[in-house]
Design a protein around this motif. Structure first.
Motif: not given
Ligand code: FAD
Ligand code: UDP
Length: 400
Positions: A245-270
């Motif tokens: 899941h996506i974590l919100v403040d460190g804990a799993p978020f059970l709702g829906e997440v719509v993400y419209t930003g860059q995917l590389d940013e989510l992973f620190g561009m690793d």
């Protein structure tokens, strides 16, 4: 409309049914659909200090309505997109026309019947036009790379001229590469038009400008009792990627997440940054009624900038004695800077890198990347809305 700067103290993001990252077309469309179709309580997080994404417009100091992130003209053939957006705005019937400054002469682009006569003279231009009609039919769009592939003397004469005078220098400025070196779908956006229609989007049944501007359109779309919008908030400060899941403040978020930003940013561009082109936009306010004959003039054989846009001519705003123009200078995007990643680079290597990031979110439950950044696509506004409407349908049916 509930629209706040920053997150209020003590807010519990996990109490929402859905979190939307980004308040552009992709995010706002999903927020609205899910709030009204599933009665979801939606939280929209936007890191800029305004809504609207790259379509945001505002009145500058001279009182001219300008588009902060580049000229936006609405056009679509998609009835569903048009009906959805038309709930939030009326449209002026502005028809976008562009002239190319070719060695000092202004000619319509897409290159059409009139352009041929301006380029080759009345008689030869007409002959060449008739050849195009005989080959492709009237009112047809012919991408330059398709025209170049034809083995006919007349067609080659046209193709060479258009390639060199319309596409080569402009594309070098815009992409740092020649038209041969970039994905043909890019130059295919502005095909030669075998006909007299001199609009930039020939034959688009719906085109125009929102009568009160794009920002108003977004305000109305997001104006719903179940939608809370927080601007000036970078979602990465609160959201991270967990195992399933996506974590919100460190804990799993059970709702829906719509993400419209860059995917590389989510992973620190690793796995390395996704490459983009960005634009330096130079706005100038001039004390005159009008600067140029049409809203956009493309500089296809000269200048360092690609095009000049004069906003009043697009929006139809009446404001005598003053006008604002904007020049676009393209360059490679630096991910370490605060530049805007405007154009994805549609090349196999960058697509592969995108797919690698994408595969890492594929297993996440209830996580939905959508939009020009998150899908790493060269979408127009209508394409983004279509994609967001499809995604909303999927989420809605999963909740019925
Ligand atoms: P965006 O508008 O980029 O919205 C994404 C939002 O997410 C942004 O506001 C961003 O700040 C926010 N965000 C990202 N990461 C985070 C985070 N971590 N936390 C919080 N918020 C975040 N289309 C047309 O149809 N006609 C045109 O004439 C036209 N002209 C254009 C001219 C230019 C110069 C450019 C660059 C594009 C143009 N487009 C045009 C395309 C149009 O801008 C896009 O298709 C559309 O705006 C994309 O919407 P989006 O919601 O996918 O992305
Ligand atoms: N293009 C060009 N000359 C023009 C117009 C467009 O070479 O006069 C090419 C250029 O490569 C550009 C692409 O066609 O990037 C797409 O143009 P469009 O106007 O659709 O670009 P956008 O408005 O999305 O920047």
């Amino acid at each position: 409309m509930k629209y706040q700067q920053g997150l209020p103290e003590g807010i519990d993001l996990r109490s929402y049914d859905m979190i939307v990252v980004g308040a552009g077309y992709a995010g706002a469309t999903c927020a609205r659909r899910l709030a009204e179709s599933c009665e979801m309580h939606v939280c929209v997080l936007e890191r800029r200090d305004h809504i609207g994404g790259n379509a945001y417009d505002y009145y500058d100091e001279a009182g001219v309505l300008i588009h902060k992130y580049g000229p936006h003209i609405y056009h679509t053939t998609d009835e569903r997109v048009d009906s959805f957006l038309s709930r939030f705005t009326d449209w002026s019937d502005y028809q976008h026309k562009v002239l190319a400054n070719i060695d000092g002469t202004l000619m319509p682009v897409p290159f059409n019947h009139e352009s041929l006569k301006l380029a080759f003279g009345e008689e030869r231009g007409e002959e060449l036009y008739q050849k195009l009609v005989a080959t492709f039919g009237k009112d047809k769009k012919v991408p330059i790379m398709q025209l170049r592939a034809k083995k006919d003397e007349d067609l080659t004469e046209i193709a060479n001229y258009v390639y060199e005078k319309v596409f080569l220098y402009y594309t070098m400025k815009q992409w740092g590469k020649s038209p041969d070196e970039i994905d043909p779908s890019i130059t295919g956006r502005v095909p030669v038009f075998v006909g007299d229609d001199d609009r930039y989007f020939p034959q688009a049944p719906h085109q125009g400008m929102p009568t009160e501007g794009y920002t108003k359109l977004f305000e109305r779309m997001l104006d719903h009792d179940l939608i809370d919008v927080f601007v000036g908030v970078d979602a990465r400060d609160y959201l991270s990627v967990g195992e399933s899941h996506i974590l919100v403040d460190g804990a799993p978020f059970l709702g829906e997440v719509v993400y419209t930003g860059q995917l590389d940013e989510l992973f620190g561009m690793d796995m390395g940054p996704l490459p983009y082109r960005t634009l330096d936009m130079k706005f100038e306010t001039l004390e005159q009624d009008q600067f140029q004959p049409v809203a956009t003039v493309n500089y296809t054989t000269s200048e360092d900038y690609t095009r000049i846009t004069e906003f009043k001519l697009m929006t139809g705003q009446e404001l005598p004695g003053v006008t604002t123009i904007m020049k676009e200078y393209s360059k490679a995007y630096d991910p370490e800077s605060d530049e805007t990643p405007y154009y994805a680079i549609l090349e196999p290597e960058s697509q592969e890198r995108y797919e690698s990031y994408r595969s890492r979110v594929a297993g996440l439950l209830n996580f939905h990347p959508v939009g020009r950044l998150a899908e790493y696509r060269y979408y127009d506004m209508d394409g983004v809305v279509a994609s967001a409407l499809d995604l909303s349908d999927e989420i809605i049916s999963a909740h019925q």
